[in-house]
Design an enzyme around this catalytic site. Structure first.
Site, PDB file in Angstrom:
ATOM      1  N   GLY A 130       0.812  -1.212   0.000  1.00 17.79           N
ATOM      2  CA  GLY A 130       0.000   0.000   0.000  1.00 17.79           C
ATOM      3  C   GLY A 130       0.841   1.255   0.000  1.00 17.79           C
ATOM      4  CB  SER A 132       0.288   4.075  -5.619  1.00 18.51           C
ATOM      5  OG  SER A 132       1.492   3.539  -6.057  1.00 18.51           O
ATOM      6  CD  GLU A 247       8.439  -2.442  -6.011  1.00 19.80           C
ATOM      7  OE1 GLU A 247       8.654  -1.470  -5.263  1.00 19.80           O
ATOM      8  OE2 GLU A 247       7.315  -2.715  -6.476  1.00 19.80           O
TER       9      GLU A 247
END
Ligand SMILES: Cc1cc2nc3c(=O)[nH]c(=O)nc-3n(C[C@H](O)[C@H](O)[C@H](O)COP(=O)(O)OP(=O)(O)OC[C@H]3O[C@@H](n4cnc5c(N)ncnc54)[C@H](O)[C@@H]3O)c2cc1C
Lengths: 386, 348
Positions: A130, A132, A247
């Site tokens: 969570g 954006s 990421e």
């Protein structure tokens, strides 16, 4: 769970034996009906595979062994990726493995590690990301979802969007604003929140692939115990930035492009252009891009394994991989002719779905920091341009 | 001979009347039709017939309106902007060939006639493995919106013939397309057929160019939406359109659109002038339009960020339509190859 002797035995193997061991195990254990899925699978579909990897102790090749990972060298991690790609294995709900695990291993309290890590490895906790918000995408630091301290809890209000597979998850890791007066990067904290907390509403969004893969998540006075804060309060931004490195390594992994290149070859054979010199040159150029990407990727993976900090140059990996993936699907559309416009795979063969793969390649240059943002980072933080 | 001013005026009129049906910006009708059985709406088809568009290129003496190719291209462009789903281009191919009562019922909207000519992907021209005469035998593929047709105009060995869609020996298999329409694979097994005189090729040329014009409309509309988004969306306290990286991308797209318009309109003028080079010009226009439309609609998604990857937001509709039209009547590579061949003939 994999035992130390088992991991020692794997480590002692030469690369070829290791590869064959992985291959045979995947072939024997991967659910055949899930090979080459036409769309990203939901947890209810890919859970079987997650649990088999978990039972074998192979869920987290990159985590250190002491936390239940395999502690594999970069080259070996790549072999595992390649073998999964080769067999057409689906992506699982892997946010816990890729992001939450590394976050907690680095910044979590001993209690948090002891509580969360085993639950990721057992499949009890399924995570979503969570970050954006509708008005905080590329400019993530301007996020407005707020957490206000109230006794032992935070009270969270606001909205997240584009949350991948929030409709599957039972936990969400959140960036929230905990200080509205500080400079925007300095008032952000990291929270871990159970999705069944009262006040959370999830609304799936149909994506361009006509699939309910991402969601909006609304927070209305959601109470979260303060013990679920990761690291220091108001220091969430620097942790999130460190995590972005992980990421980007993941998004820069050659798996997507390797999968697509295999499908391009099949399509070329089916369309009768495989032996045309013009096509073969284009294919070979893409193949060389892929091989070079693999080498570059392995270098970054090795930095992580040594425990060193990733530099901003990891952005390159994300740009190169995602644009290669798109170039491969562009080539598919160019040779597929009228088939390129079809909604369903050709001749019922899931491996021949040029149109769908082309659409699925679109968001890779948007998520995880758009490629424009990655180029800004390369220009400023790597090349030091004014 | 009409003057330039007359021509401009007639193009303006046709664009205006096309906007009456295409209403760019209102996609509710288009969305409602997506993935339905026929993929289009019969009432709208009747309106299109009332405007005389299927007979646009048919001589007045045969009941058409005998307008120029430039007019057809202007119309197709506006229909592309509006993502109009009705099968105008296929029906116009049939109208080009049919005469007499068959043509009258097509132009009147009573019978939708869909041409079926292709037998494999990436081919231009008529497939000859199908035989036609008083019976039709064989299989046609990529037949546009086949499930919405009343008759097929089948081209094959033996020329052309009309076959009723509900005749014995006709089987239609629908293959949904990304834009919400479909192609049909149509199998004819000794189906009763009525031979028709004429050839499909000149009509296919015009359909190819009209498809290029539709792609032009699709990309222009996607570009307009994208510019609007660049002018309104804010990140980092600024309009995203103020970032130079994005300004350059928009500039690049505008150049591709300008090239496409120039190429499409030149090809239309070349057909109107009866030039022997018009086939090469059509290939040039279709190659450009296919390539540019994919580039523009793809970039349009990217420049929208996350919202571009949703089905709710309209920008994706243009990408999906481009994916279908870019390869209809030959994709970029196929037309580059044809252009090269024609150019060699010319140079010789
Ligand atoms: C499939 C998918 C899955 C996702 N999953 C998740 C998830 O699980 N969790 C989560 O938190 N988020 C997720 N996201 C969100 C993703 O991280 C954002 O979409 C992304 O950060 C871009 O933000 P935005 O959509 O608001 O676009 P914007 O930031 O509005 O960008 C619009 C356009 O402007 C460009 N742009 C913006 N700023 C600049 C600049 N300074 N210079 C040049 N160009 C610029 C962008 O590159 C883009 O082309 C997902 C997105 C997608 C598409």
């Amino acid at each position: 769970m994999s035992t130390e002797p088992d991991l020692d035995a794997l480590e002692a193997m030469d690369d070829e034996t290791f590869r064959l061991t992985v291959r045979q195990w995947i072939e024997a254990n991967y659910p055949p009906e899930l090979r080459n899925p036409p769309k990203r699978l939901h947890w209810r579909e890919n859970r079987v595979w997650y649990m088999r990897l978990a039972a074998r102790g192979w869920l987290a090749p990159g985590w250190p062994r002491e936390h239940g990972g395999m502690g594999l060298a970069a080259a070996r991690q790549l072999i595992m990726l390649e073998e999964q790609e080769r067999h057409g294995c689906a992506r699982t709900n892997d946010h816990g493995i890729i992001l939450v695990g590394p976050l907690l291993i680095r910044y979590g309290t001993p209690e948090q590690k002891a509580f969360f890590l085993p639950r990721i490895l057992s499949g009890e906790h399924v995570w979503c990301q969570g970050y954006s918000e509708p008005n905080a995408g590329s400019d993530l630091a301007s996020l407005r979802t707020s957490a206000v301290a109230d006794g032992p809890d935070w009270v969270v209000n606001g909205q997240k969007i584009w949350t991948t597979l929030a409709n599957d998850a039972n936990w969400i890791f959140l960036l929230v604003r905990t200080d509205k007066t500080a400079k925007k990067q300095e008032g952000i904290s990291f929270l871990l929140v159970p999705m069944d907390s009262p006040g959370i509403t999830v609304r799936p969004i149909v994506n361009l692939d006509l699939h309910d893969e991402f969601c909006e998540v609304f927070f209305d006075n959601v109470r979260v115990p303060r013990t679920y804060t990761v690291g220091e309060i108001n220091r969430g931004w620097s942790m999130a930035k460190a995590l972005l490195g992980f990421e980007r390594i993941f998004l820069g992994s050659p798996k997507q492009s390797a999968y697509a290149l295999g499908r391009l070859r099949l399509l070329a054979e089916r369309m009768g252009v495989w032996d045309e010199p013009l096509f073969r040159d284009r294919y070979t150029a893409l193949r060389l891009d892929l091989e070079d990407l693999k080498c570059l990727h392995a270098r970054f993976v090795e930095i992580v394994r040594r425990g060193d900090t990733l530099g901003p140059d990891v952005s390159m990996l994300k740009v190169i991989q995602t644009e290669l993936f798109q170039k491969i699907t562009d080539a598919m559309l160019d040779i597929a002719g009228e088939h390129a416009g079809l909604l369903e795979p050709m001749e019922g063969n899931r491996e021949l779905a040029p149109g769908a793969l082309f659409i699925q390649a679109r968001p890779s240059t948007i998520y995880g920091g758009s490629n424009e943002i990655q180029r800004n980072i390369i220009a400023k933080a790597v090349l030091d341009l004014p | 001979m009409t003057s330039d001013a007359d021509l401009d005026e007639s193009l303006r009129l046709i664009r205006d009347s096309a906007r009456g049906i295409a209403t760019p910006g209102d996609t509710r009708r288009i969305r409602a039709l997506r993935f339905s059985t026929t993929g289009f709406d019969r009432d709208t088809w009747c309106q299109i017939c009332a405007m005389g568009w299927p007979g646009l290129r048919v001589p007045e003496a045969a009941g058409g309106s005998e307008l120029s190719m430039r007019a057809y291209v202007a119309l197709a462009e506006v229909l592309g902007e509006g993502l109009v789903a009705e099968p105008l281009i296929p029906a116009a191919i049939a109208a080009h060939v049919l005469r007499g009562p068959g043509l009258a019922s097509l132009l009147g909207g009573e019978t939708i006639v869909i041409p079926a000519w292709q037998e494999s992907a990436n081919t231009l021209g008529v497939g000859l493995a199908t035989s036609v005469g008083t019976r039709a035998n064989g299989q046609k593929c990529f037949v546009p919106l086949a499930a919405g047709g009343d008759m097929f105009l089948v081209a094959g060995q033996g020329g052309l013939a009309l076959v009723a869609a509900d005749a014995p020996g006709v089987r239609i298999e629908r293959q949904p397309t990304q834009d919400g329409g479909h192609f049909g694979t149509v199998t004819f097994s000794d189906a009763p057929a009525e031979p028709v005189a004429g050839a499909l090729e000149p009509a296919l040329e015009e359909a190819t160019l009209a498809t290029a014009a539709m792609l032009l409309g699709v990309m222009e509309r996607a570009f307009t939406l994208t510019l609007d988004y660049l002018r309104t969306r804010e990140q980092f306290g600024r309009k995203i359109g103020s970032f130079q990286a994005l300004q350059h991308r928009a500039a690049d797209l505008s150049m591709q659109i300008a090239l496409t318009r120039a190429s499409v309109e030149a090809a239309a003028a070349s057909i109107d002038a009866g030039s022997p080079q018009s086939r090469a010009a059509v290939s040039r226009a279709k190659a450009r339009a296919s390539q540019a439309a994919m580039m523009v609609t793809r970039e349009a998604i990217q420049l929208h960020g996350g919202i571009g990857y949703t089905d709710e937001y309209d920008i994706g509709l243009y990408l999906r339509r481009a994916m279908v039209l870019a390869n209809s009547f030959g994709g970029a590579a196929t037309h580059r190859a044809r252009f090269a061949m024609l150019a060699v003939e010319e140079d010789a």
